[in-house]
Design an enzyme around this catalytic site. Structure first.
Site, PDB file in Angstrom:
ATOM      1  N   ASN A 228       0.859  -1.190   0.000  1.00  0.00           N
ATOM      2  CA  ASN A 228       0.000   0.000   0.000  1.00  0.00           C
ATOM      3  C   ASN A 228       0.894   1.239   0.000  1.00  0.00           C
ATOM      4  O   ASN A 228       1.503   1.575   1.012  1.00  0.00           O
ATOM      5  CB  ASN A 228      -0.896  -0.039   1.253  1.00  0.00           C
ATOM      6  N   TRP A 229       0.966   1.877  -1.168  1.00  0.00           N
ATOM      7  CA  TRP A 229       1.871   3.031  -1.290  1.00  0.00           C
ATOM      8  C   TRP A 229       1.267   4.306  -0.700  1.00  0.00           C
ATOM      9  O   TRP A 229       1.932   5.340  -0.638  1.00  0.00           O
ATOM     10  CB  TRP A 229       2.223   3.276  -2.769  1.00  0.00           C
ATOM     11  N   LYS A 230       0.023   4.245  -0.344  1.00  0.00           N
ATOM     12  CA  LYS A 230      -0.680   5.399   0.254  1.00  0.00           C
ATOM     13  C   LYS A 230      -0.519   6.637  -0.629  1.00  0.00           C
ATOM     14  O   LYS A 230      -0.457   6.507  -1.842  1.00  0.00           O
ATOM     15  CB  LYS A 230      -0.206   5.611   1.697  1.00  0.00           C
TER      16      LYS A 230
ATOM     17  N   GLY B 173       2.660  -1.292   4.363  1.00  0.00           N
ATOM     18  CA  GLY B 173       2.627   0.129   4.017  1.00  0.00           C
ATOM     19  C   GLY B 173       4.040   0.641   3.792  1.00  0.00           C
ATOM     20  O   GLY B 173       4.623   0.479   2.716  1.00  0.00           O
ATOM     21  N   GLY B 174       4.609   1.252   4.826  1.00  0.00           N
ATOM     22  CA  GLY B 174       5.925   1.890   4.727  1.00  0.00           C
ATOM     23  C   GLY B 174       6.978   1.039   4.021  1.00  0.00           C
ATOM     24  O   GLY B 174       7.670   1.522   3.113  1.00  0.00           O
TER      25      GLY B 174
ATOM     26  N   GLY C  23       1.794   2.186  10.810  1.00  0.00           N
ATOM     27  CA  GLY C  23       2.707   3.321  10.644  1.00  0.00           C
ATOM     28  C   GLY C  23       3.353   3.775  11.941  1.00  0.00           C
ATOM     29  O   GLY C  23       3.902   4.875  12.023  1.00  0.00           O
TER      30      GLY C  23
ATOM     31  N   HIS D 284      -9.822   0.890   5.000  1.00  0.00           N
ATOM     32  CA  HIS D 284      -8.522   1.084   5.659  1.00  0.00           C
ATOM     33  C   HIS D 284      -8.708   2.034   6.848  1.00  0.00           C
ATOM     34  O   HIS D 284      -9.532   2.951   6.784  1.00  0.00           O
ATOM     35  CB  HIS D 284      -7.517   1.666   4.659  1.00  0.00           C
TER      36      HIS D 284
ATOM     37  N   SER E 137       2.931  -2.011  10.428  1.00  0.00           N
ATOM     38  CA  SER E 137       4.369  -1.896  10.678  1.00  0.00           C
ATOM     39  C   SER E 137       5.163  -3.162  10.349  1.00  0.00           C
ATOM     40  O   SER E 137       6.145  -3.484  11.010  1.00  0.00           O
ATOM     41  CB  SER E 137       4.632  -1.488  12.132  1.00  0.00           C
TER      42      SER E 137
ATOM     43  N   GLU F 218      -7.090   4.470   7.865  1.00  0.00           N
ATOM     44  CA  GLU F 218      -6.933   5.897   7.559  1.00  0.00           C
ATOM     45  C   GLU F 218      -8.200   6.453   6.924  1.00  0.00           C
ATOM     46  O   GLU F 218      -8.565   7.615   7.134  1.00  0.00           O
ATOM     47  CB  GLU F 218      -5.696   6.093   6.662  1.00  0.00           C
TER      48      GLU F 218
ATOM     49  N   GLU G 197      -5.808  -5.292  10.669  1.00  0.00           N
ATOM     50  CA  GLU G 197      -4.840  -4.205  10.851  1.00  0.00           C
ATOM     51  C   GLU G 197      -5.196  -3.411  12.102  1.00  0.00           C
ATOM     52  O   GLU G 197      -6.014  -2.482  12.041  1.00  0.00           O
ATOM     53  CB  GLU G 197      -4.899  -3.260   9.649  1.00  0.00           C
TER      54      GLU G 197
HETATM   55  P1  PGA Z   1       2.436   0.301   7.682  1.00  0.00           P
HETATM   56  O1  PGA Z   1       1.020   0.448   6.974  1.00  0.00           O
HETATM   57  O2  PGA Z   1       3.031  -1.004   7.188  1.00  0.00           O
HETATM   58  O3  PGA Z   1       3.217   1.494   7.259  1.00  0.00           O
HETATM   59  O4  PGA Z   1       2.182   0.242   9.136  1.00  0.00           O
HETATM   60  C1  PGA Z   1       0.172  -0.661   6.854  1.00  0.00           C
HETATM   61  C2  PGA Z   1      -1.111  -0.259   6.215  1.00  0.00           C
HETATM   62  O5  PGA Z   1      -1.526   0.896   6.350  1.00  0.00           O
HETATM   63  O6  PGA Z   1      -1.760  -1.071   5.551  1.00  0.00           O
END
Ligand code: PGA
Length: 256
Positions: A11-13, A235-236, A174, A96, A214, A98, A168
Protein backbone atom coordinates in the site's frame (compact mmCIF):
# COMPACT_ATOMS: atom_id res chain seq x y z
CA UNK A 1 -9.43 -17.25 -4.42
CA UNK A 2 -7.82 -20.27 -2.88
CA UNK A 3 -5.44 -20.13 0.04
CA UNK A 4 -2.70 -22.03 -1.73
CA UNK A 5 -0.86 -18.78 -2.48
CA UNK A 6 0.49 -16.19 -0.11
CA UNK A 7 -0.74 -12.68 -0.80
CA UNK A 8 1.52 -9.67 -0.32
CA UNK A 9 -0.06 -6.26 -0.79
CA UNK A 10 2.00 -3.07 -0.96
CA UNK A 11 0.00 0.00 0.00
CA UNK A 12 1.87 3.03 -1.29
CA UNK A 13 -0.68 5.40 0.25
CA UNK A 14 -0.36 9.05 -0.86
CA UNK A 15 3.25 8.68 -1.95
CA UNK A 16 5.03 8.86 -5.36
CA UNK A 17 3.80 10.94 -8.27
CA UNK A 18 2.98 9.24 -11.58
CA UNK A 19 6.55 9.43 -12.85
CA UNK A 20 8.04 8.15 -9.60
CA UNK A 21 5.43 5.38 -9.41
CA UNK A 22 6.31 4.25 -12.91
CA UNK A 23 10.05 4.22 -12.12
CA UNK A 24 9.40 2.35 -8.91
CA UNK A 25 7.35 -0.27 -10.75
CA UNK A 26 10.30 -0.72 -13.15
CA UNK A 27 12.62 -1.25 -10.19
CA UNK A 28 10.29 -3.79 -8.59
CA UNK A 29 9.73 -5.58 -11.89
CA UNK A 30 13.48 -6.15 -12.16
CA UNK A 31 13.78 -7.44 -8.62
CA UNK A 32 10.70 -9.54 -7.98
CA UNK A 33 10.65 -12.98 -9.57
CA UNK A 34 7.28 -14.34 -10.70
CA UNK A 35 6.41 -17.02 -8.16
CA UNK A 36 3.51 -19.37 -8.56
CA UNK A 37 2.97 -19.50 -4.82
CA UNK A 38 2.95 -15.77 -4.08
CA UNK A 39 0.57 -13.17 -5.45
CA UNK A 40 1.89 -9.62 -5.23
CA UNK A 41 -0.52 -6.69 -5.34
CA UNK A 42 0.50 -3.04 -5.61
CA UNK A 43 -1.79 -0.25 -4.45
CA UNK A 44 -0.45 3.00 -5.94
CA UNK A 45 -1.98 6.42 -5.63
CA UNK A 46 -5.14 6.65 -7.74
CA UNK A 47 -3.49 9.10 -10.11
CA UNK A 48 -0.90 6.50 -11.14
CA UNK A 49 -3.22 3.52 -11.27
CA UNK A 50 -4.31 3.92 -14.87
CA UNK A 51 -0.80 4.37 -16.29
CA UNK A 52 0.60 1.54 -14.17
CA UNK A 53 -2.19 -0.72 -15.40
CA UNK A 54 -0.77 -0.30 -18.92
CA UNK A 55 2.81 -0.80 -17.76
CA UNK A 56 2.40 -3.70 -15.36
CA UNK A 57 2.93 -7.35 -16.20
CA UNK A 58 -0.14 -8.81 -14.52
CA UNK A 59 1.51 -12.19 -14.14
CA UNK A 60 4.00 -10.44 -11.89
CA UNK A 61 1.86 -7.87 -10.11
CA UNK A 62 -1.83 -7.22 -9.67
CA UNK A 63 -3.09 -3.72 -8.95
CA UNK A 64 -5.31 -2.45 -6.17
CA UNK A 65 -7.09 0.84 -5.72
CA UNK A 66 -6.77 2.32 -2.23
CA UNK A 67 -10.37 3.48 -2.11
CA UNK A 68 -13.44 3.86 -4.31
CA UNK A 69 -16.93 5.30 -4.17
CA UNK A 70 -19.86 2.93 -4.10
CA UNK A 71 -22.23 4.67 -6.50
CA UNK A 72 -21.62 3.74 -10.13
CA UNK A 73 -21.78 7.28 -11.58
CA UNK A 74 -23.41 10.64 -11.04
CA UNK A 75 -22.93 13.95 -9.27
CA UNK A 76 -20.25 12.95 -6.74
CA UNK A 77 -17.51 15.50 -7.26
CA UNK A 78 -14.04 14.19 -6.58
CA UNK A 79 -15.01 10.55 -6.34
CA UNK A 80 -14.12 7.56 -8.51
CA UNK A 81 -16.46 4.60 -8.79
CA UNK A 82 -15.87 0.88 -8.90
CA UNK A 83 -17.53 0.94 -12.32
CA UNK A 84 -14.87 3.37 -13.57
CA UNK A 85 -12.15 1.22 -12.01
CA UNK A 86 -13.37 -1.97 -13.57
CA UNK A 87 -10.62 -3.55 -15.64
CA UNK A 88 -8.03 -1.17 -14.14
CA UNK A 89 -7.91 -2.41 -10.54
CA UNK A 90 -7.93 -6.12 -9.70
CA UNK A 91 -8.37 -5.44 -6.00
CA UNK A 92 -9.73 -2.64 -3.82
CA UNK A 93 -8.52 -1.85 -0.33
CA UNK A 94 -11.72 -1.04 1.54
CA UNK A 95 -12.19 0.36 5.03
CA UNK A 96 -8.52 1.08 5.66
CA UNK A 97 -8.16 2.63 9.10
CA UNK A 98 -6.93 5.90 7.56
CA UNK A 99 -10.19 6.06 5.60
CA UNK A 100 -12.24 5.20 8.64
CA UNK A 101 -10.49 7.52 11.06
CA UNK A 102 -9.18 10.47 9.04
CA UNK A 103 -12.03 10.59 6.51
CA UNK A 104 -14.73 9.32 8.85
CA UNK A 105 -15.91 6.48 6.68
CA UNK A 106 -18.82 4.77 8.34
CA UNK A 107 -19.61 1.08 8.54
CA UNK A 108 -22.33 1.74 6.00
CA UNK A 109 -19.84 3.33 3.58
CA UNK A 110 -17.53 0.36 3.98
CA UNK A 111 -20.33 -2.12 3.37
CA UNK A 112 -21.51 -0.28 0.26
CA UNK A 113 -17.97 -0.15 -1.08
CA UNK A 114 -17.53 -3.89 -0.61
CA UNK A 115 -20.76 -4.40 -2.55
CA UNK A 116 -19.74 -2.00 -5.31
CA UNK A 117 -16.38 -3.70 -5.74
CA UNK A 118 -17.95 -7.15 -5.99
CA UNK A 119 -20.54 -5.88 -8.47
CA UNK A 120 -17.73 -4.64 -10.66
CA UNK A 121 -15.49 -7.69 -10.42
CA UNK A 122 -12.92 -6.00 -8.22
CA UNK A 123 -11.82 -8.13 -5.27
CA UNK A 124 -12.27 -6.36 -1.94
CA UNK A 125 -9.56 -6.38 0.71
CA UNK A 126 -11.64 -5.48 3.73
CA UNK A 127 -9.55 -3.89 6.50
CA UNK A 128 -10.66 -4.23 10.08
CA UNK A 129 -8.99 -3.60 13.41
CA UNK A 130 -9.30 -2.01 16.81
CA UNK A 131 -7.86 1.27 18.07
CA UNK A 132 -5.44 1.43 21.01
CA UNK A 133 -8.23 2.62 23.22
CA UNK A 134 -10.58 -0.18 22.20
CA UNK A 135 -7.83 -2.69 22.94
CA UNK A 136 -7.12 -1.09 26.32
CA UNK A 137 -10.84 -1.28 27.09
CA UNK A 138 -10.91 -5.00 26.26
CA UNK A 139 -13.11 -4.46 23.21
CA UNK A 140 -10.87 -5.93 20.54
CA UNK A 141 -13.02 -8.99 19.84
CA UNK A 142 -16.23 -6.99 19.68
CA UNK A 143 -14.74 -4.46 17.30
CA UNK A 144 -13.41 -7.13 14.95
CA UNK A 145 -16.69 -8.98 15.14
CA UNK A 146 -18.82 -5.88 14.47
CA UNK A 147 -16.67 -4.59 11.61
CA UNK A 148 -16.71 -8.00 10.01
CA UNK A 149 -20.47 -8.51 10.34
CA UNK A 150 -21.17 -5.05 9.04
CA UNK A 151 -18.65 -5.08 6.18
CA UNK A 152 -19.79 -8.48 4.97
CA UNK A 153 -23.53 -7.99 5.36
CA UNK A 154 -25.26 -8.93 2.10
CA UNK A 155 -22.24 -10.86 0.84
CA UNK A 156 -23.13 -14.37 -0.32
CA UNK A 157 -21.04 -17.44 0.48
CA UNK A 158 -20.04 -17.57 -3.16
CA UNK A 159 -18.91 -13.91 -3.22
CA UNK A 160 -16.93 -14.50 -0.06
CA UNK A 161 -14.46 -16.47 -2.15
CA UNK A 162 -13.26 -13.19 -3.71
CA UNK A 163 -12.90 -11.33 -0.42
CA UNK A 164 -9.75 -10.98 1.62
CA UNK A 165 -9.83 -9.76 5.21
CA UNK A 166 -6.90 -7.68 6.45
CA UNK A 167 -6.52 -7.54 10.21
CA UNK A 168 -4.84 -4.20 10.85
CA UNK A 169 -4.88 -2.98 14.44
CA UNK A 170 -5.03 0.80 14.16
CA UNK A 171 -2.33 1.28 16.80
CA UNK A 172 0.09 -0.83 14.76
CA UNK A 173 -0.23 1.08 11.48
CA UNK A 174 2.71 3.32 10.64
CA UNK A 175 3.84 3.37 14.28
CA UNK A 176 6.60 0.76 14.34
CA UNK A 177 4.58 -0.73 17.18
CA UNK A 178 3.66 -3.94 15.41
CA UNK A 179 1.24 -6.43 16.93
CA UNK A 180 2.49 -9.43 18.85
CA UNK A 181 1.99 -12.74 17.08
CA UNK A 182 -0.45 -13.74 19.85
CA UNK A 183 -2.58 -10.66 19.18
CA UNK A 184 -2.75 -11.63 15.52
CA UNK A 185 -3.54 -15.29 16.16
CA UNK A 186 -6.39 -14.30 18.47
CA UNK A 187 -7.80 -11.88 15.91
CA UNK A 188 -7.59 -14.44 13.11
CA UNK A 189 -9.49 -16.90 15.27
CA UNK A 190 -12.26 -14.36 15.89
CA UNK A 191 -12.44 -13.69 12.14
CA UNK A 192 -12.57 -17.34 11.08
CA UNK A 193 -15.05 -18.25 13.86
CA UNK A 194 -17.34 -15.50 12.72
CA UNK A 195 -17.13 -16.51 9.07
CA UNK A 196 -17.86 -20.06 10.16
CA UNK A 197 -20.91 -18.90 12.04
CA UNK A 198 -22.16 -16.90 9.06
CA UNK A 199 -21.17 -19.08 6.13
CA UNK A 200 -20.03 -22.46 7.45
CA UNK A 201 -16.70 -24.21 7.98
CA UNK A 202 -15.73 -24.41 4.31
CA UNK A 203 -15.97 -20.62 3.89
CA UNK A 204 -14.14 -20.07 7.19
CA UNK A 205 -11.34 -22.27 6.03
CA UNK A 206 -11.05 -20.81 2.55
CA UNK A 207 -11.21 -17.04 3.17
CA UNK A 208 -7.86 -15.30 3.01
CA UNK A 209 -6.75 -13.32 6.05
CA UNK A 210 -3.81 -10.90 6.05
CA UNK A 211 -1.99 -9.07 8.81
CA UNK A 212 -0.98 -5.43 8.40
CA UNK A 213 0.69 -2.90 10.68
CA UNK A 214 4.37 -1.90 10.68
CA UNK A 215 5.47 -5.06 8.88
CA UNK A 216 9.16 -5.01 7.96
CA UNK A 217 11.46 -7.39 6.10
CA UNK A 218 12.55 -8.61 9.53
CA UNK A 219 9.13 -9.19 11.06
CA UNK A 220 7.39 -10.56 7.94
CA UNK A 221 8.40 -14.19 8.47
CA UNK A 222 7.00 -14.26 12.02
CA UNK A 223 3.55 -13.25 10.81
CA UNK A 224 3.64 -15.46 7.75
CA UNK A 225 4.33 -18.42 10.04
CA UNK A 226 1.14 -17.87 12.03
CA UNK A 227 -1.69 -20.32 11.76
CA UNK A 228 -4.45 -18.91 9.56
CA UNK A 229 -2.45 -15.99 8.12
CA UNK A 230 -2.27 -15.93 4.32
CA UNK A 231 -0.20 -12.86 3.72
CA UNK A 232 0.58 -9.28 4.59
CA UNK A 233 -0.59 -5.75 3.92
CA UNK A 234 2.57 -3.68 3.90
CA UNK A 235 2.63 0.13 4.02
CA UNK A 236 5.93 1.89 4.73
CA UNK A 237 8.15 -1.08 3.84
CA UNK A 238 6.46 -1.45 0.45
CA UNK A 239 8.09 1.83 -0.65
CA UNK A 240 11.55 0.37 -0.21
CA UNK A 241 12.29 -2.01 -3.10
CA UNK A 242 14.78 -4.10 -1.11
CA UNK A 243 12.54 -4.43 1.93
CA UNK A 244 9.45 -5.23 -0.14
CA UNK A 245 11.31 -7.80 -2.23
CA UNK A 246 12.60 -9.41 0.97
CA UNK A 247 9.01 -9.65 2.29
CA UNK A 248 7.93 -11.34 -0.94
CA UNK A 249 10.81 -13.80 -0.75
CA UNK A 250 9.83 -14.68 2.81
CA UNK A 251 6.30 -15.41 1.60
CA UNK A 252 7.76 -17.64 -1.12
CA UNK A 253 9.84 -19.57 1.41
CA UNK A 254 6.85 -19.90 3.69
CA UNK A 255 4.63 -21.19 0.91
CA UNK A 256 7.07 -24.04 0.27
P1 PGA B 1 2.44 0.30 7.68
O1 PGA B 1 1.02 0.45 6.97
O2 PGA B 1 3.03 -1.00 7.19
O3 PGA B 1 3.22 1.49 7.26
O4 PGA B 1 2.18 0.24 9.14
C1 PGA B 1 0.17 -0.66 6.85
C2 PGA B 1 -1.11 -0.26 6.21
O5 PGA B 1 -1.53 0.90 6.35
O6 PGA B 1 -1.76 -1.07 5.55
Amino acid sequence: MARDKKLIVGNWKMNLNTHEASLYLHTLADKVPVRRDVEVVLAPTLLALQSLSLQVNRRQFKLAVQNLYWRDHGAFTGEVSATQLRGVADYAVIGHSERRHIFHESERDVRQKVQAAIRNHIKPILCIGETARERADGETKEVIHDQLISGLANVTSEELGDITIAYEPVWAIGTGNNALPDNVTEAVKVIRDQIKYLHGPKAANSIRVLYGGSVTADSAADYLALEGIDGLLVGGASLDANAFTAVIEKAHKRAN
